[in-house]
Design a protein around this motif. Structure first.
Motif, short mmCIF file in Angstrom:
data_model
loop_
_atom_site.label_atom_id
_atom_site.label_comp_id
_atom_site.label_asym_id
_atom_site.label_seq_id
_atom_site.Cartn_x
_atom_site.Cartn_y
_atom_site.Cartn_z
N UNK A 156 0.69 -1.17 0.11
CA UNK A 156 0.02 -0.15 -0.04
C UNK A 156 0.81 1.18 0.04
N UNK A 157 0.29 2.37 0.17
CA UNK A 157 0.88 3.66 0.45
C UNK A 157 0.80 4.07 1.82
N UNK A 158 1.22 4.90 2.23
CA UNK A 158 0.93 5.56 3.63
C UNK A 158 -0.23 6.48 3.35
N UNK A 180 -13.05 18.38 3.36
CA UNK A 180 -12.70 17.23 2.68
C UNK A 180 -13.90 16.29 2.52
N UNK A 181 -14.01 15.73 1.17
CA UNK A 181 -15.04 14.75 0.80
C UNK A 181 -14.42 13.39 0.75
N UNK A 182 -14.93 12.57 1.99
CA UNK A 182 -14.19 11.50 2.22
C UNK A 182 -14.73 10.38 1.30
N UNK A 183 -14.23 9.03 1.47
CA UNK A 183 -14.99 7.93 1.07
C UNK A 183 -15.75 7.43 2.23
N UNK A 192 -8.35 6.54 6.98
CA UNK A 192 -6.96 6.94 6.95
C UNK A 192 -6.77 8.38 6.47
N UNK A 193 -7.67 8.58 5.34
CA UNK A 193 -7.52 9.82 4.75
C UNK A 193 -8.32 10.97 5.62
#
Length: 346
Positions: A156-158, A180-183, A192-193
């Motif tokens: 993955x990425x960080x 912020x528009x999150x998933x 995480x984002x």
């Protein structure tokens, strides 16, 4: 057709326990064994003996489970999977869950009952316990996602660091109201984002206004509707970080529908760097993920495990970078620069 998971549910045990009973494992209590065998008889379950026998040999087939095959983010990842698999004489079987937990379970069950050598999950929404049980019976690697507390090979990425960098990019460009528009919050990457976004806001001593966080579902439509909500606030944002490029494109469309100029009135940054980012007007500033490399690393790691070689690293974190295009504007007076590399390849 009765499946192993049906037997497990009726006997109130895991599928792994049913598998152990069928294999004659001594590590199952007499009471549990009798209960499982009774359910097998009641349901008239017929184990797939051919698949069981084939599993002792090599089927030269890897199953890859994706959450949404229509999402262009996965195209290069799948290409990476297939290129490595073909180089080493394996075939790839794709399973698209359509973001449905029930289908994810079905594909995983197929990997246990059919003749496949290993499994790559690019989605991991089932409970940790179930993933752990699968990993004990089928060679397993997670791509893009990860599971806290489990020692399962992962590429993955960080995501926390990448989201923090994206948000800081907007803040350092002079914006003080960053949304912020999150998933979907059921997905670990979305959480995480959001965490990275919150860290950046707090690090820069800005107000953490929960109204500036709207939950989307990674589609253009959700980016559009959530951007309309954000722009209807009494004090709307001047910049938005979307958790993927498709939602960012929806955000740009929403702004334009209200006569709001991008980037003059609203800066937008996405995440992933899919081809669509170069096609939208203005072109999208975004966080680049090394999608093809994720696919190659994950498949290489899995095939090493399948062939009896311990992977050199069980947790691989690849680098990300911010690619600056036309959808963001610096309002602080300094000049924006492109291709900012963040993170490291471990």
């Amino acid at each position: 057709m009765v499946k192993m998971s049906d037997v497990a549910k009726a006997a109130n045990v895991s599928s792994a326990t049913v598998s152990r009973v069928l294999a004659g494992s001594p590590h199952v209590s007499k009471e549990t064994k009798e209960r499982v065998l009774r359910v097998i008889e009641e349901l008239n379950y017929k184990p797939n003996r051919l698949a069981s026998n084939l599993r002792r040999m090599s089927a030269k087939t890897i199953m890859v489970v994706l959450p949404d095959i229509t999402n262009p983010f996965f195209a290069k990842i799948v290409q990476g999977f297939e290129d490595v698999a073909h180089e080493r004489g394996y075939y790839v079987l794709l399973g698209d869950t359509g973001n449905r937990l029930s289908l994810e379970r079905e594909f995983i069950e197929l990997s246990r009952e059919r003749a496949v050598d290993g499994l790559i999950l690019a989605t991991a929404r089932i409970p940790n316990k179930e993933i752990q049980e699968v990993s004990e019976h089928v060679p397993l690697v997670l791509a893009c996602e990860y599971v806290d507390g489990l020692d399962i090979p992962t590429v993955s990425i960080d995501n926390v660091g990448a989201a923090r960098a994206a948000t800081e990019f907007l803040i350092e460009s002079g914006h003080r109201r960053v949304a912020h528009i999150s998933g979907p919050m059921a997905v670990v990457l979305s959480r995480d984002r959001v965490k990275g976004y919150r860290q950046a806001v707090q690090l820069h001593d800005l107000e953490l206004d929960d109204r500036l966080i709207q939950e989307g579902d990674f589609t253009v439509q959700s980016g559009y509707h959530n951007m309309l909500k954000l722009l209807s606030l009494d004090n709307p944002p001047t910049a938005v970080f979307a958790a993927n490029d498709e939602m960012a494109v929806g955000a740009i469309k929403a702004a334009k529908s209200l006569g709001i100029r991008v980037p003059e009135d609203l800066s937008v940054i996405g995440f992933d760097d899919i081809p669509l980012a170069m096609l939208v007007e203005p072109e999208l500033t975004t966080v680049h993920q090394p999608q093809y490399d994720i696919g190659r690393h994950a498949m290489r790691m899995l095939l090493d495990i399948v062939e009896g070689r311990a992977p050199r690293r069980r947790q691989v974190v690849l680098s990300h970078r911010i690619v600056v295009r036309g959808s963001t504007m610096d309002v602080s007076g300094s000049e924006q620069t492109g291709n900012r590399v963040e993170g490291v390849t471990l």
